[in-house]
Design a protein around this motif. Structure first.
Motif, mmCIF file in Angstrom:
data_model
loop_
_atom_site.group_PDB
_atom_site.id
_atom_site.type_symbol
_atom_site.label_atom_id
_atom_site.label_comp_id
_atom_site.label_asym_id
_atom_site.label_seq_id
_atom_site.Cartn_x
_atom_site.Cartn_y
_atom_site.Cartn_z
ATOM 1 N N VAL A 33 0.817 -1.211 0.000
ATOM 2 C CA VAL A 33 0.000 0.000 0.000
ATOM 3 C C VAL A 33 0.852 1.263 0.000
ATOM 4 N N THR A 34 1.941 1.274 0.769
ATOM 5 C CA THR A 34 2.716 2.506 0.957
ATOM 6 C C THR A 34 4.138 2.451 0.400
ATOM 7 N N ARG A 35 4.579 1.264 -0.039
ATOM 8 C CA ARG A 35 5.952 1.039 -0.522
ATOM 9 C C ARG A 35 6.990 1.204 0.592
ATOM 10 N N VAL A 36 6.559 1.121 1.835
ATOM 11 C CA VAL A 36 7.446 1.236 2.989
ATOM 12 C C VAL A 36 7.837 -0.157 3.464
ATOM 13 N N ILE A 37 9.140 -0.428 3.539
ATOM 14 C CA ILE A 37 9.625 -1.646 4.192
ATOM 15 C C ILE A 37 9.667 -1.331 5.683
ATOM 16 N N PHE A 38 8.673 -1.791 6.396
ATOM 17 C CA PHE A 38 8.383 -1.277 7.741
ATOM 18 C C PHE A 38 9.253 -1.981 8.786
ATOM 19 N N ILE A 39 10.484 -1.541 8.904
ATOM 20 C CA ILE A 39 11.418 -2.100 9.882
ATOM 21 C C ILE A 39 10.883 -1.987 11.316
ATOM 22 N N TYR A 44 6.270 -2.513 17.658
ATOM 23 C CA TYR A 44 4.888 -2.645 18.110
ATOM 24 C C TYR A 44 4.680 -3.975 18.830
ATOM 25 N N VAL A 45 5.445 -4.992 18.439
ATOM 26 C CA VAL A 45 5.406 -6.267 19.162
ATOM 27 C C VAL A 45 5.862 -6.062 20.602
ATOM 28 N N ALA A 46 7.010 -5.382 20.772
ATOM 29 C CA ALA A 46 7.530 -5.134 22.120
ATOM 30 C C ALA A 46 6.608 -4.213 22.908
ATOM 31 N N TYR A 47 6.086 -3.167 22.269
ATOM 32 C CA TYR A 47 5.203 -2.230 22.969
ATOM 33 C C TYR A 47 3.943 -2.936 23.459
ATOM 34 N N GLY A 48 3.354 -3.783 22.603
ATOM 35 C CA GLY A 48 2.144 -4.480 22.999
ATOM 36 C C GLY A 48 2.381 -5.433 24.156
ATOM 37 N N ALA A 49 3.473 -6.206 24.081
ATOM 38 C CA ALA A 49 3.775 -7.174 25.132
ATOM 39 C C ALA A 49 4.115 -6.479 26.444
ATOM 40 N N LEU A 50 4.955 -5.444 26.391
ATOM 41 C CA LEU A 50 5.362 -4.756 27.614
ATOM 42 C C LEU A 50 4.210 -3.978 28.243
ATOM 43 N N THR A 51 3.357 -3.387 27.410
ATOM 44 C CA THR A 51 2.192 -2.687 27.956
ATOM 45 C C THR A 51 1.300 -3.648 28.718
ATOM 46 N N LEU A 52 1.042 -4.818 28.132
ATOM 47 C CA LEU A 52 0.212 -5.814 28.811
ATOM 48 C C LEU A 52 0.901 -6.320 30.073
ATOM 49 N N ALA A 53 2.221 -6.516 30.027
ATOM 50 C CA ALA A 53 2.949 -6.999 31.199
ATOM 51 C C ALA A 53 2.855 -6.008 32.353
ATOM 52 N N PHE A 54 2.991 -4.724 32.064
ATOM 53 C CA PHE A 54 2.850 -3.713 33.115
ATOM 54 C C PHE A 54 1.446 -3.743 33.705
ATOM 55 N N LEU A 55 0.455 -3.875 32.850
ATOM 56 C CA LEU A 55 -0.928 -3.835 33.323
ATOM 57 C C LEU A 55 -1.251 -5.017 34.230
ATOM 58 N N VAL A 56 -0.832 -6.228 33.827
ATOM 59 C CA VAL A 56 -1.168 -7.398 34.647
ATOM 60 C C VAL A 56 -0.420 -7.381 35.974
ATOM 61 N N ASN A 57 0.659 -6.595 36.061
ATOM 62 C CA ASN A 57 1.388 -6.458 37.316
ATOM 63 C C ASN A 57 0.946 -5.227 38.115
ATOM 64 N N GLY A 58 -0.115 -4.587 37.678
ATOM 65 C CA GLY A 58 -0.671 -3.465 38.425
ATOM 66 C C GLY A 58 0.116 -2.178 38.310
ATOM 67 N N LYS A 59 0.890 -2.025 37.225
ATOM 68 C CA LYS A 59 1.682 -0.808 37.025
ATOM 69 C C LYS A 59 1.174 -0.060 35.801
ATOM 70 N N ILE A 60 1.200 1.255 35.875
ATOM 71 C CA ILE A 60 0.799 2.077 34.730
ATOM 72 C C ILE A 60 1.913 2.028 33.688
ATOM 73 N N PHE A 276 12.762 -6.277 17.672
ATOM 74 C CA PHE A 276 13.515 -6.132 16.423
ATOM 75 C C PHE A 276 13.810 -7.490 15.795
ATOM 76 N N LEU A 277 14.328 -8.442 16.584
ATOM 77 C CA LEU A 277 14.623 -9.765 16.054
ATOM 78 C C LEU A 277 13.358 -10.491 15.628
ATOM 79 N N ILE A 278 12.283 -10.363 16.418
ATOM 80 C CA ILE A 278 11.025 -11.011 16.057
ATOM 81 C C ILE A 278 10.490 -10.427 14.749
ATOM 82 N N GLY A 279 10.556 -9.107 14.627
ATOM 83 C CA GLY A 279 10.100 -8.468 13.399
ATOM 84 C C GLY A 279 10.946 -8.856 12.196
#
Length: 344
Positions: A33-39, A44-60, A276-279
């Motif tokens: 769609v955009t011709r961007v190789i989205f490195i 977003y993988v790390a942000y999603g996982a870490l955000t959920l990890a903070f939440l389940v541990n009761g931290k903002i 980064f490695l997962i992506g």
């Protein structure tokens, strides 16, 4: 190595391959769609996982502050653009998404964040925090240079990756986190037992792939994205906004990345730079598909996951090298079999 070990490795490979398939599909979608190789997809993988990890541990989570800061920057950019063009069309809608939504999520954090909050509520709140970062990054970085060459867009993607990695360190810290599994228990199948989490991940990935297929084939916005992928200039001529297409594509990519991180976090310790490695492994799958074929990217992802699992058994110190070396024969094969076409 006996049949039991082979089955265990296949289980691990299929589990990882399903997540890589989602990332590979997102990378192919963004490129078409955009011709961007989205490195930065891995961030977003790390942000999603870490955000959920903070939440389940009761931290903002730091995403609460990050989203508000980025939203304010986007609002200022939209305001300056409206002042220069004297065109205020769409400004209320842009203000809502860039300013109102982050403020609501910011003030809602103390009421949601708790160790007693149900897991599904934490997942939805984490997705609400991470997904808006996708279109915001597109608006700030890629939209002003949407007509640049693929090489320029690639260089910009590398810069965005380093910036988001640094922001991850600032807002999440250097500590690694895991999240509880979505499903507990074991399911005996033959000689080995499969965890219920594995089936949950596979089912979620399958449902998401089917949902994307229905979106692109049955909805107006999905067909608009397909038209933009086929011919950007033709899409503009028939009234399809390429800015809208790019923003929607980055929204979907952020959603896929964040959800992938949440699926893999129960089995892998996630750090601010783990994505980064997962992506990159999802990128290998996308390369196998030629950055243009969704089915080949999915098949390539499963192959990458299985290859990684068996490499970790035979040569664990070199498993990353083996996986990424796979790009070389694929690129050679495609270089001999693909006709060169000059970019418009």
């Amino acid at each position: 190595m006996d049949s039991t070990i082979i089955l265990i490795l296949l289980q691990d490979g299929i589990l990882n391959g399903a997540v890589y398939a989602l990332l590979g599909l997102a990378l192919v979608m963004v490129f078409l769609v955009t011709r961007v190789i989205f490195i930065p997809q891995g961030e977003y993988v790390a942000y999603g996982a870490l955000t959920l990890a903070f939440l389940v541990n009761g931290k903002i989570p730091g995403t609460v502050n990050l989203l508000l800061i980025v939203g304010i920057v986007v609002f200022i950019a939209d305001l300056i653009s409206a002042l220069r063009s004297r065109d205020w069309t769409g400004m209320p809608r842009k203000t809502f998404w860039s300013l109102v939504v982050p403020l609501v999520l910011f003030f809602a954090a103390p009421y949601i964040v708790s160790t007693t909050t149900p897991l599904w509520v934490n997942v939805l709140y984490a997705l609400a925090l991470v997904i808006p970062l996708g279109p915001m990054v597109y608006r700030l970085v890629y939209q002003p240079i949407a007509e640049a060459s693929v090489l320029v867009l690639l260089i910009i993607s590398v810069a965005v990756h380093f910036a988001m990695t640094g922001l991850g360190l600032v807002f999440f810290g250097a500590e690694g986190w895991r999240t509880p599994p979505f499903m507990e228990g074991e399911i005996q199948m033959g000689a080995i037992s499969w965890s219920a989490q594995t089936f949950f991940v596979l089912a979620t990935c399958a449902l998401l792939i089917v949902a994307l297929w229905l979106f692109f084939g049955k909805t107006l916005y999905g067909r608009a994205l397909r038209a933009t992928a086929v011919n950007r200039r033709g899409a503009r001529l028939v009234g399809i906004s390429t800015n809208m297409s790019g923003s929607l594509t980055f929204t979907l990519a952020a959603a896929v990345g964040a959800l992938s991180g949440m699926l893999i976090a129960p089995v892998t310790t996630i750090y601010y730079d783990t994505g980064f490695l997962i992506g990159l492994k999802g990128f290998v799958a996308a390369i196998i598909g030629g950055l243009g074929s969704y089915p080949l990217a999915a098949i390539g992802a499963l192959f990458v996951g299985i290859l990684e699992a068996f490499s970790s058994f035979w040569a664990s110190a070199y498993k990353e090298v083996i996986v990424f070396t796979l790009i070389i024969p694929v690129l050679l094969w495609r270089s001999f079999g693909t006709t060169h076409v000059d970019e418009e």
